[in-house]
Design a protein around this motif. Structure first.
Motif, PDB file in Angstrom:
ATOM      1  N   ASP A  64      47.541  98.150  -2.325  1.00 24.30           N
ATOM      2  CA  ASP A  64      47.253  97.034  -1.438  1.00 24.30           C
ATOM      3  C   ASP A  64      46.727  97.592  -0.120  1.00 24.30           C
ATOM      4  O   ASP A  64      47.417  98.359   0.560  1.00 24.30           O
ATOM      5  CB  ASP A  64      48.514  96.206  -1.202  1.00 24.30           C
ATOM      6  N   ILE A  65      45.501  97.234   0.230  1.00 30.50           N
ATOM      7  CA  ILE A  65      44.863  97.818   1.411  1.00 30.50           C
ATOM      8  C   ILE A  65      45.587  97.417   2.682  1.00 30.50           C
ATOM      9  O   ILE A  65      45.734  98.212   3.615  1.00 30.50           O
ATOM     10  CB  ILE A  65      43.387  97.395   1.474  1.00 30.50           C
ATOM     11  N   ALA A  66      46.081  96.181   2.753  1.00 33.99           N
ATOM     12  CA  ALA A  66      46.717  95.691   3.975  1.00 33.99           C
ATOM     13  C   ALA A  66      48.080  96.321   4.211  1.00 33.99           C
ATOM     14  O   ALA A  66      48.419  96.699   5.333  1.00 33.99           O
ATOM     15  CB  ALA A  66      46.839  94.168   3.920  1.00 33.99           C
ATOM     16  N   THR A  67      48.878  96.474   3.145  1.00 36.66           N
ATOM     17  CA  THR A  67      50.256  96.960   3.308  1.00 36.66           C
ATOM     18  C   THR A  67      50.436  98.427   2.939  1.00 36.66           C
ATOM     19  O   THR A  67      51.413  99.050   3.344  1.00 36.66           O
ATOM     20  CB  THR A  67      51.214  96.118   2.452  1.00 36.66           C
ATOM     21  N   GLY A  68      49.507  98.966   2.147  1.00 33.86           N
ATOM     22  CA  GLY A  68      49.661 100.336   1.668  1.00 33.86           C
ATOM     23  C   GLY A  68      50.556 100.457   0.454  1.00 33.86           C
ATOM     24  O   GLY A  68      50.759 101.563  -0.070  1.00 33.86           O
ATOM     25  N   ASN A  69      51.143  99.349  -0.021  1.00 39.58           N
ATOM     26  CA  ASN A  69      52.004  99.389  -1.211  1.00 39.58           C
ATOM     27  C   ASN A  69      51.193  99.837  -2.419  1.00 39.58           C
ATOM     28  O   ASN A  69      50.084  99.354  -2.653  1.00 39.58           O
ATOM     29  CB  ASN A  69      52.617  98.016  -1.483  1.00 39.58           C
ATOM     30  N   GLN A  70      51.759 100.760  -3.170  1.00 39.23           N
ATOM     31  CA  GLN A  70      51.042 101.335  -4.307  1.00 39.23           C
ATOM     32  C   GLN A  70      51.873 101.209  -5.572  1.00 39.23           C
ATOM     33  O   GLN A  70      53.073 101.469  -5.580  1.00 39.23           O
ATOM     34  CB  GLN A  70      50.719 102.808  -4.039  1.00 39.23           C
ATOM     35  N   PHE A  71      51.219 100.787  -6.647  1.00 35.49           N
ATOM     36  CA  PHE A  71      51.841 100.675  -7.962  1.00 35.49           C
ATOM     37  C   PHE A  71      51.040 101.531  -8.938  1.00 35.49           C
ATOM     38  O   PHE A  71      49.836 101.711  -8.771  1.00 35.49           O
ATOM     39  CB  PHE A  71      51.853  99.217  -8.442  1.00 35.49           C
ATOM     40  N   SER A  72      51.717 102.042  -9.957  1.00 29.46           N
ATOM     41  CA  SER A  72      51.027 102.864 -10.951  1.00 29.46           C
ATOM     42  C   SER A  72      51.616 102.617 -12.331  1.00 29.46           C
ATOM     43  O   SER A  72      52.764 102.194 -12.471  1.00 29.46           O
ATOM     44  CB  SER A  72      51.116 104.356 -10.602  1.00 29.46           C
ATOM     45  N   LYS A  73      50.788 102.868 -13.336  1.00 29.57           N
ATOM     46  CA  LYS A  73      51.203 102.711 -14.722  1.00 29.57           C
ATOM     47  C   LYS A  73      50.540 103.797 -15.544  1.00 29.57           C
ATOM     48  O   LYS A  73      49.338 104.071 -15.375  1.00 29.57           O
ATOM     49  CB  LYS A  73      50.794 101.334 -15.244  1.00 29.57           C
ATOM     50  N   GLN A  74      51.294 104.423 -16.431  1.00 28.08           N
ATOM     51  CA  GLN A  74      50.757 105.477 -17.289  1.00 28.08           C
ATOM     52  C   GLN A  74      50.962 105.129 -18.754  1.00 28.08           C
ATOM     53  O   GLN A  74      51.966 104.526 -19.132  1.00 28.08           O
ATOM     54  CB  GLN A  74      51.427 106.821 -16.992  1.00 28.08           C
ATOM     55  N   PHE A  75      49.986 105.545 -19.566  1.00 27.24           N
ATOM     56  CA  PHE A  75      50.075 105.424 -21.013  1.00 27.24           C
ATOM     57  C   PHE A  75      49.777 106.788 -21.615  1.00 27.24           C
ATOM     58  O   PHE A  75      48.886 107.504 -21.135  1.00 27.24           O
ATOM     59  CB  PHE A  75      49.068 104.396 -21.541  1.00 27.24           C
ATOM     60  N   GLU A  76      50.513 107.160 -22.675  1.00 19.13           N
ATOM     61  CA  GLU A  76      50.295 108.436 -23.355  1.00 19.13           C
ATOM     62  C   GLU A  76      49.811 108.182 -24.772  1.00 19.13           C
ATOM     63  O   GLU A  76      50.250 107.244 -25.439  1.00 19.13           O
ATOM     64  CB  GLU A  76      51.584 109.262 -23.377  1.00 19.13           C
ATOM     65  N   SER A  77      48.904 109.037 -25.231  1.00 17.56           N
ATOM     66  CA  SER A  77      48.330 108.855 -26.570  1.00 17.56           C
ATOM     67  C   SER A  77      48.371 110.124 -27.413  1.00 17.56           C
ATOM     68  O   SER A  77      47.664 110.213 -28.416  1.00 17.56           O
ATOM     69  CB  SER A  77      46.875 108.375 -26.446  1.00 17.56           C
ATOM     70  N   GLY A  78      49.179 111.120 -27.013  1.00 19.45           N
ATOM     71  CA  GLY A  78      49.258 112.352 -27.785  1.00 19.45           C
ATOM     72  C   GLY A  78      47.933 113.085 -27.809  1.00 19.45           C
ATOM     73  O   GLY A  78      47.289 113.286 -26.781  1.00 19.45           O
TER      74      GLY A  78
END
Length: 475
Positions: free
Chosen positions: A224-238
């Motif tokens: 979020d550009i205004a607040t700086g809050n950052q979220f992330s998600k990862q997926f693994e596929s071998g």
């Protein structure tokens, strides 16, 4: 002809013809200059522009009015060097042409209005007061954010194992332009940056990685550009490699749809490509379970097209690179995104890239998905022999009035082609609508543009002339 009659029977059984169309062709055509690239910018304050980029030539703008009359031809006083990066970005009443060369490092920005008149606004990029960001030797990214021009510059910090991203809103006065500085994790030895998108004060990052154990990882990062809050998600596929991952952002609820081909590493044989899909909410948590569809190129398909029956953000389109099929096949994907602004190359081979070979795939596969991204129905046009009833390419996909459409080339008789519109219908069927186009025209389908959610524009070539076709749909 027998095969074509079978195709007609196939579609009549499968579909209903429900949509009428009104076709209009441009008055006044353009001589095809050949050997360059072409870009359509529709509805530039009511006008439509065809821009031609020739090798070692100045760009040329052909201006059509709203009635598709050719108004003027303008040559832009912008020499395009062979090693020059070129970007186009459309805003409400005009668009900008950005060019960048690395050696020497030169950034140029031109504003072009509806009449094709240019204004040099390179000072927005080169002000001495902006030395904190505009000394980059890399190509800037351009975005239309709330109908304002924004730039993004990236720099890699080896010690931090991070990329610094600077988001800039340039301003014309002598003061310093406003900018925001963000960081996200990135290791040059393991990561590849695939996509950066700026939407609704959100910066979305897509990257792929391979860790020390050889596992493949797909990462989505949202800041979020205004607040700086950052979220992330990862997926693994071998061992399976994420190929051309793509994001589609839903502005209504800030959800994200991500999809990617999954292929075995080069050198492995046997496994056909799979399709990975996930829908994430505004904090990147899974809305529904991840889906993986095996062997999307089933039935000897050269092109695979997939779409959701409802709530669709558009078709997913994939094509084998037939030149290397059977010899370590490569895959290509039509990355539909409103932020991909590169001009596309066109040539004779562009219109019909499929040269018949009995060892190459030729079929066209269309798959309907339900709301859980599960395979609901399949349709395959086999294209047996060297006669393509439905061409695997070129094609276009677009969303108009909340309906996801696929536009394909169909063969009518020898050397006569038409266009076929396909969209999700009721009872797990595909609806099809033939477009009654001029059968001797070659249509530049990847250049298709939707205008005001009312109609589409498609450039075409008739012998050695260029023009525009407008198609309006009515129920």
């Amino acid at each position: 002809m027998r095969m074509y009659r079978l195709l007609i029977i196939f579609f009549c059984c499968l579909c209903q013809y429900t949509t009428a169309q009104k076709l209009q062709y441009s008055k006044g055509t353009v001589k095809d200059p050949g050997g360059g690239t072409l870009k359509l910018l529709a509805n530039v304050n009511g006008y439509h522009h065809l821009i031609y980029f020739g090798y070692a030539k100045k760009p040329v703008v052909y201006v059509f009015n709203n009635q598709l009359h050719l108004e003027s031809k303008k040559e832009l006083n912008i020499p395009i060097a062979e090693n020059c990066d070129v970007r186009l970005l459309q805003l409400k009443d005009y668009y900008v042409l950005y060019t960048h060369t690395d050696r020497p490092s030169v950034h140029r920005l031109m504003k072009i209005n509806r009449d094709g008149v240019t204004t040099d606004i390179s000072n927005l990029l080169n002000k001495p007061a902006d030395s904190l960001w505009n000394r980059s030797k890399a190509t800037f990214q351009l975005f239309n954010h709330n109908d304002s021009l924004y730039l993004i510059a990236h720099s890699y910090h080896e010690q931090l194992k991070q990329i610094k991203t600077i988001i800039v809103k340039p301003k014309a006065d002598p003061g310093t332009s406003a900018f925001t500085q963000l960081f996200f994790p990135f290791d040059f030895g393991y990561d590849q940056l695939k996509e950066v998108t700026l939407l609704k004060n959100q910066l979305l990052i897509v990257k792929t990685s391979k860790d020390e154990e050889g596992k493949n990882i797909l990462s989505i990062i949202k800041t979020d550009i205004a607040t700086g809050n950052q979220f992330s998600k990862q997926f693994e596929s071998g061992k399976y490699v994420y190929h051309n991952p793509t994001l589609r952002y839903n502005t209504a609820d800030s959800s994200v749809f991500v999809y990617s081909l999954l292929r075995t590493p080069f050198g492995y044989r046997g496994a056909r490509p799979e399709l990975f899909m996930a829908r994430l909410n505004n904090t990147l948590n899974e809305i529904s379970p991840v889906q993986t569809l095996p062997n999307i190129f089933h039935g000897n398909a050269a092109s695979a097209f997939l779409v959701e029956k409802k709530h669709s953000s558009g078709w997913m389109c994939f094509t084998y690179d037939l030149q290397s099929f059977g010899r370590g096949s490569r895959l290509t994907a039509n990355q539909f995104s409103p932020y991909m602004d590169e001009a596309r190359r066109f040539s004779d081979n562009y219109y019909n890239p499929f040269v018949y070979d009995e060892n190459q795939p030729t079929a066209v596969s269309m798959t309907l998905l339900n709301n859980h991204l599960e395979r609901k129905a399949d349709s395959i046009v086999k294209n047996n022999g060297n006669y393509y009833k439905i061409h695997p390419a070129p094609y276009a996909q677009f969303v108009l009035q909340n309906t996801a459409y696929l536009l394909l080339t169909e063969e009518l008789v020898a050397k006569k082609k038409g266009l076929l519109l396909v969209y999700p219908g009721e009872n797990n069927y595909f609806e099809t609508v033939p477009l009654r186009v001029q059968s001797n025209y070659d249509f530049l389908l990847p250049q298709l543009q939707v205008v005001e959610n009312k109609y589409i524009l498609v450039p075409y070539i008739d012998k050695k002339e260029l023009g525009l076709m407008k198609v309006t749909f009515t129920n």
